[in-house]
Design an enzyme around this catalytic site. Structure first.
Site, PDB file in Angstrom:
ATOM      1  N   GLY A  48       0.706  -0.937   0.106  1.00 36.47           N
ATOM      2  CA  GLY A  48       0.215  -0.183   0.240  1.00 36.47           C
ATOM      3  C   GLY A  48       1.232   1.033   0.324  1.00 36.47           C
ATOM      4  O   GLY A  48       1.747   1.294  -0.608  1.00 36.47           O
ATOM      5  N   CYS A  49       0.542   2.790   0.530  1.00 35.16           N
ATOM      6  CA  CYS A  49       0.950   3.745   0.548  1.00 35.16           C
ATOM      7  C   CYS A  49       2.455   3.502   1.542  1.00 35.16           C
ATOM      8  O   CYS A  49       2.734   2.737   2.927  1.00 35.16           O
ATOM      9  CB  CYS A  49       0.206   4.606   1.237  1.00 35.16           C
TER      10      CYS A  49
END
Length: 215
Positions: A48-49
């Site tokens: 993810g981020c």
């Protein structure tokens, strides 16, 4: 929390059984010169981020450096804006330099799976796109073997009700992200995304890895 404790127990048992986003001024070229040495090793994960995963891995004892960047795409020297379109094929990743005498690769794998939801395809929370996919980029055959083994162990454990969609792929060129992405949480902890998204994840992570955190 119960799920995270189950993950920790699973990895402990498995180990015993085996015994064993806009800075246009900065564009860093591909860096393939970082290699393992007698005292350091490299691991690369996408969960993810990268602001979130970077913040969590930085607390692990034995982790020497965490760099945010891009890997797995087809465009050379991509910018953040290009990666955000989801058309370059890159994932947001962290490159972890660690001391294998203090922390081993299976423990990093455990940290990787705890740090995000590996059952959501191309998505982590409100962050949607192929750049947010769950992926392990292995650097050698030993890492590949461990990644495949523990992915199967985790799937069989019942820790998640949905299938694990984590991709396991050979490393490619690593492009270090723009400077403002590096060490993001510690530099911008009061920002809303840091406070409401990263901080809760970090708090859970610290509880799971309480005995493996830096002094």
């Amino acid at each position: 929390m119960k799920k995270y404790l189950l993950l920790g127990c699973l990895f402990a048992l498995s180990l015993a059984a085996c015994a064993q986003k806009k800075d246009k001024k900065v564009k860093v070229p591909a860096d393939m010169e970082v290699k393992d040495t007698d005292s350091t090793a490299i691991a690369t994960f996408g969960g993810g981020c990268f602001w979130c995963t970077e913040a969590q891995f930085q607390y692990l004892d034995g982790v020497l450096k965490v760099e945010s960047g891009y890997m797995g795409g087809e465009v050379a020297n991509p910018t953040y804006e290009q990666v955000c379109t989801g058309t370059t094929g890159h994932a947001e990743v962290i490159r972890v330099t660690y001391d294998p005498r203090k922390i081993d690769y299976p423990t990093l794998l455990q940290a990787f799976w705890v740090s995000h939801d590996p059952t959501t395809l191309n998505r982590q929370g409100n962050d949607v796109g192929t750049q947010y996919r769950s992926v392990i980029f292995y650097h050698n055959e030993a890492q590949l073997k461990d990644a495949e083994h523990y992915k199967k162990e985790l799937a069989a454990s019942g820790a998640y009700k949905d299938p694990i969609v984590t991709e396991i792929a050979k490393e490619g060129p690593f492009y270090k992200a723009e400077n403002y992405h590096q060490d993001y949480y510690s530099q911008n902890g009061s920002q809303p995304y840091c406070y409401y998204v990263i901080r809760p994840k970090l708090d859970k992570f610290k509880k799971v890895f309480e005995k493996k955190l830096k002094p």
